[in-house]
Scaffold this motif. Sequence first.
Motif, mmCIF file in Angstrom:
data_model
loop_
_atom_site.group_PDB
_atom_site.id
_atom_site.type_symbol
_atom_site.label_atom_id
_atom_site.label_comp_id
_atom_site.label_asym_id
_atom_site.label_seq_id
_atom_site.Cartn_x
_atom_site.Cartn_y
_atom_site.Cartn_z
ATOM 1 N N LEU A 55 0.830 -1.146 0.057
ATOM 2 C CA LEU A 55 -0.003 -0.023 0.053
ATOM 3 C C LEU A 55 0.912 1.098 0.043
ATOM 4 N N ILE A 57 1.754 5.314 -0.131
ATOM 5 C CA ILE A 57 0.849 6.380 0.472
ATOM 6 C C ILE A 57 2.106 7.439 0.731
ATOM 7 N N ASP A 58 1.706 8.534 0.454
ATOM 8 C CA ASP A 58 2.610 9.777 0.659
ATOM 9 C C ASP A 58 2.449 10.448 2.093
ATOM 10 N N GLU A 64 -6.096 5.226 5.408
ATOM 11 C CA GLU A 64 -5.771 3.931 4.904
ATOM 12 C C GLU A 64 -6.048 2.764 5.731
ATOM 13 N N PHE A 161 2.789 -0.840 4.152
ATOM 14 C CA PHE A 161 2.712 0.685 3.778
ATOM 15 C C PHE A 161 4.213 0.832 3.482
ATOM 16 N N GLY A 164 4.803 6.394 -1.384
ATOM 17 C CA GLY A 164 4.127 6.672 -2.658
ATOM 18 C C GLY A 164 5.428 6.625 -3.934
ATOM 19 N N ARG A 178 -1.765 2.213 -4.789
ATOM 20 C CA ARG A 178 -1.242 3.513 -4.605
ATOM 21 C C ARG A 178 -2.421 4.343 -3.754
ATOM 22 N N LEU A 179 -2.492 4.869 -2.614
ATOM 23 C CA LEU A 179 -3.589 5.540 -2.142
ATOM 24 C C LEU A 179 -3.394 6.742 -1.939
ATOM 25 N N GLN A 180 -4.640 7.613 -2.195
ATOM 26 C CA GLN A 180 -4.503 9.147 -2.300
ATOM 27 C C GLN A 180 -5.618 9.591 -1.817
ATOM 28 N N LEU A 186 -11.306 7.512 -0.781
ATOM 29 C CA LEU A 186 -10.097 7.450 -0.930
ATOM 30 C C LEU A 186 -9.734 6.712 -2.417
#
Length: 225
Positions: A55, A57-58, A64, A161, A164, A178-180, A186
């Motif tokens: 996963l 993530i930035d 998340e 995790f 990104g 990729r989660l944003q 989400l």
Amino acid sequence: MSTSPLATLAGLPPGLVWPADRLARPAEAGVPTGFPALDAQLPGGGWPRGALIELLIDAFGIGELALLLPALRAAAPERWIAWIAPPHLPYAPALAAAGVRLDRLLLLTPSDPATTLWTIRQAVASGGCSVVVAWLPNAQSAALRRLQLAAEAAATSLFVFRPGSAARQASPAILRLRLQPAPDALALEIVKRRGPPLAWPLRLTLPERPAAFPGRADRRCSGLR
């Protein structure tokens, strides 16, 4: 189910080779994610079993952890849920309110990156964990490969995790998302799956965002917010 000609020629069982224009059909159904729109885009109709799932993530606190709640609630009650090297401390009342069994939750905070990798691998390989959730800011491909092999051997779901920016790097993970953040939702980009690329991101509404999570100022985990 039709068999791939390539699999036939290679003498491989069905499911190990799949045409590039369709999703793979694993021998075992996936674990439902709790989000039908996401299940429809994943081989097996859910989270792959016994696999490394990345996963990407930035920033933390965009929902998340709410994405993983259905899988955490469905974890086998006789096995553990390992929570390794989170960036902030989880807030137990909010997890309990979301249906996660606190008596089966292991919180592990290794002191350095090398120990973190060792701890993740041991938790996965032990066979005592139904789900392992870990945070790896930095990881080499060889280390990720060992984690993937351990997850396969122990039939344990491993969610990791990563930043990104890791989307540009190769990875042995079976599934990479990729989660944003998105307004009241989400956004998920499927970076890698066993099947063709998805041309558009998925937008998932997260109904479970317990207000009991405080801000990050006191170092508590806010991923359910």
